[in-house]
Design a protein around this motif. Structure first.
Motif: not given
Length: 475
Positions: A276-284
Motif C-alpha cells: 500500500a503506497r500510502t502506508f510506505s510513504v507515511s512510514v518514511t
C-alpha cells in the motif's frame, strides 16, 4: 435477575454497574499515557548536569540516561505491537502503564548512574507497549472517520506538547525541586490513566496470530543495533570501529529480517502492508519527521546553553513560545484534516518545517537570542504532520493489524529520532570547536523538503489508485 443486576455484569473484566463508558474520558486515559512517553523523550536533556553532580560519573556516560530509553523504546516497538494484537490493546496499554510507572519510581530513587540508566531502559520497555496500543485503542474506540480524525488530533496534540514541553518542564522541575521530580511526576499520572482506562476503554478483539519467533528476534536485533549505532556515532564519530560495526550489523539484521518475513508462513510484519503506497510513504515521512524533530530540539537546547549561556530554566523558557505554538497547532489539526484531508495538511506542516529550518539556519548562533527564539517559533507548525500521518497509516492497515502497523510507524519514527540526534548533534561542531546551528538546520530544511516531495507522491497515489483491502479498517 433484576435489571440492575443485568447492567452490573462484568464487561471485558470491568464492573460497569449502571455507569456508561465515556469515549472522552477513555481518550483522556490514552492521551495521558502517550503524553508521559513523549515527555520523557526530552525532559531529561536539561537535567543531565545536576544528575552527574549528584550521582557522579561523566557527562558522556550520562548521555545514556537519554539513550537507554530511546534504545529500549525503538528496539521493542514492533514486538510490542505484534503482541498487543494477541493480548488485546487495552491489556497491552495497562501493561505499559505499569512497567513505565515502575521504571519512573526506580529512576526517582536511583543511587547510582548505572541504576538510573537501567531504570530508563525499563521506562523504554513500558513506552514500547504504550505507543502502538494507544493507536489501536483510538482506532477501536473511534471507528468513524470524522470522530477518529478528531481523536487523532487530540492524541497528536498530546504528543506535540510532550515533546516540545519536555525541556521547559524539565528545566522548571530541576531548578525548583530537583532532578528526581522529573521522574516521580509520572507515577500519579500513570495511576490516573490506568483508572480511566479500566473504566472507560473497551478491550479490542484478540487475534491469536502464530508467533513469528525468527522475525521477533531479527526485528529486535536490527532496531537495537541501528539505534545503538546512531547513538555511538554521535558520541565517537561515524568512522570509528564501534560505530561501523554496530551500523553494519544493524543493516545486515534488517536485510535478514526482510528476507525472513517474505518466506514466513505467518510473518510478524506482513509485506503486503508495504504494497500500500500510502502506508510506505507515511512510514518514511515518519522517520524524516522525527529525525528533524528530535535532532532540532536537541540542537536548539545545546546552542541556547553553550552559545548563549542560558541555564536549564532559562533554556526551557526560551523554548516555551515554540511549545505553545506546537500545542495549539496540534489541537487545531483535527479541524484542518476534516476540512482539507490528510495529505494537504501533511504538506502544510512539512512546508512550514522547511521555512522554519531555513529561518533558524540563517539567523542562528551569532545573533541576539531573541532572534533565534523568534526563528524557532514556526517549527511548532510541523505539529500538523503527525495526526495526519498517523491517520493515513491507520487507514491503510486492516483493523486486526492496527497495533502492528502503528508499531512499524513508530519504530521508524524512533529510529529516525536517534539518527537525528546523532547526525545533527555531530554537525553542531562541524565547523570547528564552536557550536553552530547553520549546517544542522540546513540539513533539517533539506530533510523536510524531501518529506514534501514524498507527501506529494502519496497524495497523487491516494487520489488515483483504487481502494485496496489494506485501506479498509475493520474495527
Amino acid at each position: 435477575m433484576s435489571s440492575f443486576a443485568i447492567r452490573s455484569i462484568l464487561v471485558d473484566g470491568v464492573l460497569l454497574g449502571a455507569r456508561r463508558r465515556s469515549p472522552a474520558l477513555g481518550l483522556a486515559a490514552i492521551c495521558l499515557g502517550f503524553l508521559m512517553i513523549t515527555l520523557d523523550a526530552t525532559i531529561v536533556n536539561l537535567a543531565l548536569g545536576p544528575i552527574v553532580s549528584d550521582l557522579g560519573g561523566s557527562l558522556a556516560a550520562a548521555q545514556w540516561i537519554v539513550n537507554g530509553y530511546t534504545l529500549a523504546f525503538a528496539s521493542l516497538l514492533l514486538t510490542a505491537g505484534a503482541l498487543a494484537d494477541r493480548v488485546g490493546a487495552r491489556a497491552g496499554f495497562a501493561i505499559g502503564l505499569g512497567v513505565f510507572a515502575l521504571g519512573s519510581a526506580v529512576c526517582a530513587v536511583a543511587v547510582s548512574l548505572p541504576m538510573l540508566i537501567a531504570s530508563r531502559v525499563l521506562q523504554g520497555l513500558g513506552a514500547a507497549w504504550l505507543m502502538p496500543c494507544s493507536l489501536a485503542l483510538i482506532g477501536h474506540t473511534f471507528p468513524g472517520p470524522l470522530e477518529r480524525r478528531r481523536a487523532l488530533a487530540i492524541w497528536g496534540g498530546a504528543s506535540g506538547i510532550g515533546l516540545a514541553s519536555g525541556p521547559v518542564l524539565g528545566g522548571v522541575l530541576t531548578s525548583a525541586i530537583g532532578w528526581r521530580a522529573i521522574f516521580l511526576v509520572n507515577v500519579p499520572v500513570a495511576a490516573v490513566a490506568g483508572l480511566l482506562l479500566l473504566r472507560h476503554v473497551q478491550e479490542t478483539r484478540r487475534h491469536r496470530h502464530p508467533l513469528d519467533v525468527a522475525g521477533q528476534l531479527l526485528a529486535i536485533a536490527a532496531l537495537s543495533l541501528l539505534t545503538a549505532g546512531f547513538i555511538v556515532a554521535g558520541e565517537k564519530g561515524w568512522g570509528t570501529g564501534p560505530s561501523l560495526a554496530l551500523l553494519g550489523a544493524g543493516v545486515l539484521s534488517a536485510i535478514a529480517f526482510a528476507a525472513a518475513e517474505r518466506i514466513a508462513t505467518h510473518p510478524m510484519v506482513d509485506p503486503a502492508l508495504f504494497r500500500a503506497r500510502t502506508f510506505s510513504v507515511s512510514v518514511t515521512i515518519g522517520l524524516i519527521f522525527n529525525l528533524c524533530l528530535y535532532g532540532g530540539l536537541f540542537c536548539l537546547a545545546v546552542d541556547l546553553h553553550e552559545t548563549h549561556g542560558l541555564n536549564a530554566l532559562s533554556t526551557g523558557l526560551a523554548m516555551l513560545p515554540m511549545t505553545l505554538v506546537t500545542g495549539a497547532v496540534a489541537f487545531l489539526s483535527g479541524r484542518a484534516v476534516s476540512r482539507f484531508g490528510e495529505w494537504p495538511v501533511m504538506l502544510a506542516g512539512l512546508t512550514a518545517g522547511v521555512m522554519a529550518a531555513v529561518l533558524v539556519a540563517l539567523n542562528a548562533t551569532y545573533g541576539a537570542v531573541w532572534v533565534l527564539i523568534a526563528s524557532s517559533v514556526p517549527l511548532g507548525a510541523t505539529a500538523l504532520v503527525m495526526p495526519a500521518m498517523t491517520a493515513v497509516v491507520i487507514g491503510a492497515a486492516p483493523g486486526h493489524r492496527i497495533g502492528l502497523a502503528s508499531g512499524v510507524l513508530n519504530a521508524a519514527r524512533q529510529t529516525g529520532g536517534a539518527f537525528g540526534v546523532a547526525l545533527l548533534g555531530a554537525l553542531l561542531a562541524a565547523g570547528g570547536d564552536e557550536v553552530s546551528l547553520h549546517l544542522a538546520f540546513a540539513v533539517i530544511a533539506g530533510a523536510y523538503a524531501t518529506g514534501v516531495v514524498l507527501a506529494l507522491v502519496g497524495r497523487m497515489h491516494s487520489t488515483t489508485s483504487k481502494p485496496t483491502q489494506l485501506q479498509i479498517v475493520e474495527v
